[in-house]
Design a protein around this motif. Structure first.
Motif, PDB file in Angstrom:
ATOM      1  N   VAL A   1      26.506  13.809  69.361  1.00  9.97           N
ATOM      2  CA  VAL A   1      26.852  13.963  67.947  1.00  9.97           C
ATOM      3  C   VAL A   1      28.239  14.563  67.776  1.00  9.97           C
ATOM      4  N   CYS A   2      28.929  14.135  66.708  1.00 10.58           N
ATOM      5  CA  CYS A   2      30.292  14.565  66.459  1.00 10.58           C
ATOM      6  C   CYS A   2      30.495  14.918  64.996  1.00 10.58           C
ATOM      7  N   ARG A   3      31.562  15.653  64.719  1.00  7.04           N
ATOM      8  CA  ARG A   3      31.867  16.096  63.364  1.00  7.04           C
ATOM      9  C   ARG A   3      31.909  14.912  62.393  1.00  7.04           C
ATOM     10  N   GLY A   4      31.204  15.068  61.264  1.00  8.71           N
ATOM     11  CA  GLY A   4      31.098  13.997  60.286  1.00  8.71           C
ATOM     12  C   GLY A   4      29.767  13.287  60.332  1.00  8.71           C
ATOM     13  N   ASP A   5      28.988  13.509  61.413  1.00 12.15           N
ATOM     14  CA  ASP A   5      27.667  12.894  61.542  1.00 12.15           C
ATOM     15  C   ASP A   5      26.548  13.846  61.128  1.00 12.15           C
ATOM     16  N   ASP A   6      26.873  15.060  60.748  1.00 13.86           N
ATOM     17  CA  ASP A   6      25.871  15.987  60.247  1.00 13.86           C
ATOM     18  C   ASP A   6      25.072  15.294  59.148  1.00 13.86           C
ATOM     19  N   GLY A   7      23.785  15.461  59.147  1.00 18.86           N
ATOM     20  CA  GLY A   7      22.947  14.826  58.142  1.00 18.86           C
ATOM     21  C   GLY A   7      22.532  13.408  58.484  1.00 18.86           C
ATOM     22  N   ALA A   8      23.042  12.856  59.595  1.00 19.89           N
ATOM     23  CA  ALA A   8      22.685  11.489  59.985  1.00 19.89           C
ATOM     24  C   ALA A   8      21.206  11.408  60.344  1.00 19.89           C
ATOM     25  N   GLY A   9      20.591  10.288  60.008  1.00 17.29           N
ATOM     26  CA  GLY A   9      19.179  10.098  60.308  1.00 17.29           C
ATOM     27  C   GLY A   9      18.953   9.640  61.740  1.00 17.29           C
ATOM     28  N   ILE A  10      17.879  10.133  62.339  1.00 12.19           N
ATOM     29  CA  ILE A  10      17.442   9.696  63.664  1.00 12.19           C
ATOM     30  C   ILE A  10      16.109   8.987  63.485  1.00 12.19           C
ATOM     31  N   ILE A  11      16.052   7.698  63.828  1.00 10.56           N
ATOM     32  CA  ILE A  11      14.845   6.898  63.628  1.00 10.56           C
ATOM     33  C   ILE A  11      14.233   6.492  64.966  1.00 10.56           C
ATOM     34  N   ASP A  12      12.939   6.138  64.935  1.00 11.19           N
ATOM     35  CA  ASP A  12      12.270   5.656  66.145  1.00 11.19           C
ATOM     36  C   ASP A  12      12.210   4.130  66.142  1.00 11.19           C
ATOM     37  N   ASP A  13      11.459   3.561  67.093  1.00  9.41           N
ATOM     38  CA  ASP A  13      11.375   2.102  67.205  1.00  9.41           C
ATOM     39  C   ASP A  13      10.755   1.453  65.972  1.00  9.41           C
ATOM     40  N   ASN A  14       9.969   2.221  65.223  1.00 10.44           N
ATOM     41  CA  ASN A  14       9.339   1.696  64.017  1.00 10.44           C
ATOM     42  C   ASN A  14      10.168   1.956  62.765  1.00 10.44           C
ATOM     43  N   LYS A  15      11.399   2.422  62.951  1.00  9.38           N
ATOM     44  CA  LYS A  15      12.320   2.741  61.857  1.00  9.38           C
ATOM     45  C   LYS A  15      11.771   3.827  60.939  1.00  9.38           C
ATOM     46  N   VAL A  16      11.043   4.761  61.541  1.00  7.29           N
ATOM     47  CA  VAL A  16      10.553   5.940  60.831  1.00  7.29           C
ATOM     48  C   VAL A  16      11.531   7.083  61.086  1.00  7.29           C
TER      49      VAL A  16
END
Length: 258
Positions: free
Chosen positions: A208-223
């Motif tokens: 992770v890098c500056r500017g990606d704070d708040g980015a979503g992390i999803i699984d294979d089912n897009k949850v």
């Protein structure tokens, strides 16, 4: 921004034996590859005074999830909602899609020192869902039981507009793969095995890098399984990246849904 590789359990165990130097948390993500149009239709560019500061995830026609520190003025006191906008429906953080004003910011009441790093943003008008704009699925709330932790080494995915290896920010949405790190292993590697966080593995000079704070992390089912919070030390170290674990906050999110 996002750029990660799959680490084996043997590699993780070896890393756990290394002595980790103390470091202050920083929110960062490196490298990656271009995301296709409409590949991540729930992703929004959160903007403060018209400049991109963080990513966010659409969870309904009127609300987004992001990291609390992105919208914190001091502690649980948020920045003025009138200073925030969200660009939705575009892979270009500077153009396309729609810019929507924000009417309310709610920071988790227990937020502090990067723990419980979750906030709900309410938009001034509802979004119109379509191919390029839609909501991400949330984990199911488990009544009267603790949410199950994702198994160590589970593949997960993220996308955002974070800093690149050369220090510049990508104008186009980037995507990457990660593996989850168990709470026990994260405690060994970073002293951060809290139930409320989701730790992520990446190789050196990736993560992770500056500017990606708040980015979503999803699984294979897009949850949606996590919201990017921070990284220990300099960008691209082997120490796990840290995200808020969404299943831990399912009840709070639901109780504040509009």
């Amino acid at each position: 921004m996002l750029y990660a590789s799959r680490l084996t359990l043997a590699t993780l165990c070896a890393l756990a034996l290394l002595q980790l130097a103390p470091a202050l948390p920083q929110s960062r993500i490196l490298g990656g590859e271009d995301a296709a149009v409409a590949e991540f239709p729930w992703v929004a560019s959160l903007r403060l005074n018209k400049a991109h500061i963080c990513s966010a995830c659409i969870i309904s026609t009127t609300q987004l999830l992001t990291a609390a520190h992105c919208v914190s003025d001091m502690g649980t006191k948020p920045v003025a909602a009138s200073a925030l906008t969200a660009r939705v429906g575009s892979v270009n953080q500077f153009a396309g899609g729609s810019l929507v004003d924000v009417s309310e910011v709610l920071i988790h009441p227990s937020y502090g020192n990067f723990l419980h790093d979750v906030a709900i943003i309410t938009l001034s008008k509802p979004l119109t869902f379509g191919e390029k704009i839609s909501k991400v699925a949330l984990p199911e709330q488990q009544a009267e039981t603790e949410p199950e932790e994702l198994a160590h080494g589970t593949p997960v995915y993220g996308s955002g507009w974070g800093e690149q290896l050369d220090g510049t920010a990508s104008y186009k949405l980037q995507k990457a793969n990660f593996n989850t790190v168990s709470s026990q292993m994260c405690e060994l590697e970073a002293g951060y095995g809290y139930d409320s966080v989701l730790c992520l593995s990446s190789a050196e000079k990736q993560g992770v890098c500056r500017g990606d704070d708040g980015a979503g992390i999803i699984d294979d089912n897009k949850v949606l399984q996590g919201i990017v919070s921070f990284h220990f030390g300099s960008c691209g170290t082997k120490t796990p990246d840290v995200a808020a674990r969404i299943s831990y906050y399912a009840a709070w999110i639901l109780s504040n849904a509009k």
